[in-house]
Design an enzyme around this catalytic site. Structure first.
Site, PDB file in Angstrom:
ATOM      1  N   GLU A  25      39.525 -45.367 -43.086  1.00 35.50           N
ATOM      2  CA  GLU A  25      40.120 -44.359 -43.604  1.00 35.50           C
ATOM      3  C   GLU A  25      41.176 -43.995 -43.405  1.00 35.50           C
ATOM      4  OE1 GLU A  25      40.443 -41.127 -42.009  1.00 35.50           O
ATOM      5  OE2 GLU A  25      39.468 -40.937 -39.530  1.00 35.50           O
ATOM      6  N   LYS A 160      38.051 -35.895 -29.695  1.00 33.32           N
ATOM      7  CA  LYS A 160      39.246 -35.187 -28.439  1.00 33.32           C
ATOM      8  C   LYS A 160      38.479 -34.159 -27.990  1.00 33.32           C
ATOM      9  CE  LYS A 160      43.532 -36.320 -31.063  1.00 33.32           C
ATOM     10  NZ  LYS A 160      43.054 -36.672 -32.369  1.00 33.32           N
TER      11      LYS A 160
HETATM   12  N1  PSU Z   1      39.850 -36.594 -35.153  1.00 33.72           N
HETATM   13  C1  PSU Z   1      40.986 -37.014 -34.878  1.00 33.72           C
HETATM   14  N2  PSU Z   1      41.775 -37.544 -35.904  1.00 33.72           N
HETATM   15  C2  PSU Z   1      41.321 -37.651 -36.926  1.00 33.72           C
HETATM   16  C3  PSU Z   1      40.741 -36.932 -37.572  1.00 33.72           C
HETATM   17  C4  PSU Z   1      39.600 -36.101 -36.496  1.00 33.72           C
HETATM   18  O1  PSU Z   1      41.304 -37.405 -33.801  1.00 33.72           O
HETATM   19  O2  PSU Z   1      42.253 -37.984 -37.581  1.00 33.72           O
HETATM   20  C5  PSU Z   1      40.153 -36.212 -38.812  1.00 33.72           C
HETATM   21  C6  PSU Z   1      39.186 -37.712 -39.489  1.00 33.72           C
HETATM   22  O3  PSU Z   1      39.274 -38.280 -41.271  1.00 33.72           O
HETATM   23  C7  PSU Z   1      38.427 -36.751 -39.295  1.00 33.72           C
HETATM   24  C8  PSU Z   1      38.031 -35.200 -39.672  1.00 33.72           C
HETATM   25  O4  PSU Z   1      36.765 -37.898 -40.369  1.00 33.72           O
HETATM   26  O5  PSU Z   1      40.052 -35.439 -39.324  1.00 33.72           O
HETATM   27  C9  PSU Z   1      37.225 -34.745 -39.858  1.00 33.72           C
HETATM   28  O6  PSU Z   1      37.768 -33.540 -39.795  1.00 33.72           O
HETATM   29  P1  PSU Z   1      36.908 -32.028 -40.059  1.00 33.72           P
HETATM   30  O7  PSU Z   1      36.785 -31.706 -38.475  1.00 33.72           O
HETATM   31  O8  PSU Z   1      37.025 -30.953 -40.965  1.00 33.72           O
HETATM   32  O9  PSU Z   1      35.307 -32.366 -41.140  1.00 33.72           O
END
Ligand code: PSU
Ligand code: MN
Length: 303
Positions: A25, A160
């Protein structure tokens, strides 16, 4: 051929020959880590995939084109632009494509584009999930819905504890997404190896991961699968340190009224700031660990 998708020549050749490919990603590059560590890490992760016998395909939206496989320059560009690049989840792709814009792909959109390109496995750090307090905010990552509908295996280090891990598992259970623990019965919590929550199945080899994914595909399920791979012991963080940083980050987010798509990047950046970069080193190590496992599994999937 898909009108909006560009598959890099090396990736195309590998897929056509049935050789292993692993998707990566780009939100982790532009929103998940600071420059220049983000670019260094993205390139190291690609090398790690190669060292383990697969071809890397880092995914992003560039100039309105969905890209499976980026050049070094494109990775450098996304890393330098950082949070200046739109974080692109499922709902963002139509507008970005129509406008010829750029976007860093989340787990959800990386799965979408990987699947379009014919890539079956994807390595990352952590996934999005059900946020703490979601019973009032309804903040649930689109990553979970994507896992429910797109047939890609996602290798991560758990999630996390900025999230509610228990509710995240409940959501995945409802959606029928298998959650596998690599060498563990317990869901890893990204910086730490344990969360207190159980995975569905413990799996001890890339061969068996591949076999379970193949069985899912043989049944033609519409969804994907989550592999949770604990951070190596020597790089794990003390639980008290990371818990404190997460609590402080959550308080700052609430005080500043952070919401919507900004929430996750804000919390990630705050945690790095509060832990003085130690968490960043752990983050890099766990991503490399996931990349190696995904590449080995991709090799088994290709057999
Ligand atoms: N959690 C992490 N590192 C990240 C992300 C999430 O520990 O880089 C990033 C990933 O790209 C994940 C996104 O898909 O954040 C999720 O964002 P949201 O919670 O807004 O869907
Ligand atoms: Mn959200």
């Amino acid at each position: 051929m898909n009108k909006v998708l560009d598959v890099a020549p090396e990736v195309r050749a590998a897929l056509d020959a049935g050789r292993p490919v692993v998707a990566l990603e780009s939100t982790i590059i532009s929103h998940g880590m600071p420059y220049p560590k983000n670019v260094e890490t993205a390139l190291l992760v690609e090398q790690c995939i190669r060292d383990n016998g697969a071809v890397p395909a880092t995914i992003a939206v560039i100039g309105g084109r969905l890209k499976a496989g980026l050049s070094r320059e494109e990775i450098e560009y996304l890393g330098k632009a950082g949070r200046g690049v739109a974080k692109a989840s499922r709902r963002d792709l139509p507008a970005l494509v129509a406008r010829g814009a750029d976007g860093a792909t989340t787990v959800a959109t990386t799965m979408i584009i990987a699947h379009m390109a014919g890539i079956r496995i994807f390595a990352t750090g952590g996934i999005g999930g059900v946020h703490r307090g979601a019973e009032t905010t309804m903040d649930i990552s689109a990553d979970l819905e994507e896992l429910a509908q797109t047939p890609v295996m996602v290798v991560c280090a758990g999630a996390k504890s900025i999230l509610d891990l228990g509710l995240t598992l409940e959501y995945l259970e409802t959606k029928g997404v298998p959650v596998l623990g690599y060498g563990t019965e317990e869901l890893p919590a990204f910086y730490t190896r344990k969360s207190g929550f159980s995975v569905d199945y413990r799996v001890d080899s890339p061969e068996e991961l591949a076999a379970i994914f193949k069985a899912q595909r043989a049944m033609d399920y519409k969804g994907g699968m989550l592999v949770t791979n604990p951070i190596p012991e020597e790089y794990a963080m003390p639980k008290a340190v990371i818990d404190r940083a997460i609590e402080n980050a959550l308080q700052d987010a609430a005080a500043q009224g952070i919401h919507g798509k900004e929430t996750t990047p804000f919390l990630l950046a705050k945690i790095v700031e509060l832990t003085g970069g130690d968490s960043l080193e752990s983050n890099i190590k766990l991503v490399l660990n996931n990349a190696a496992l995904a590449a080995k599994t991709a090799v088994c999937l290709a057999q």
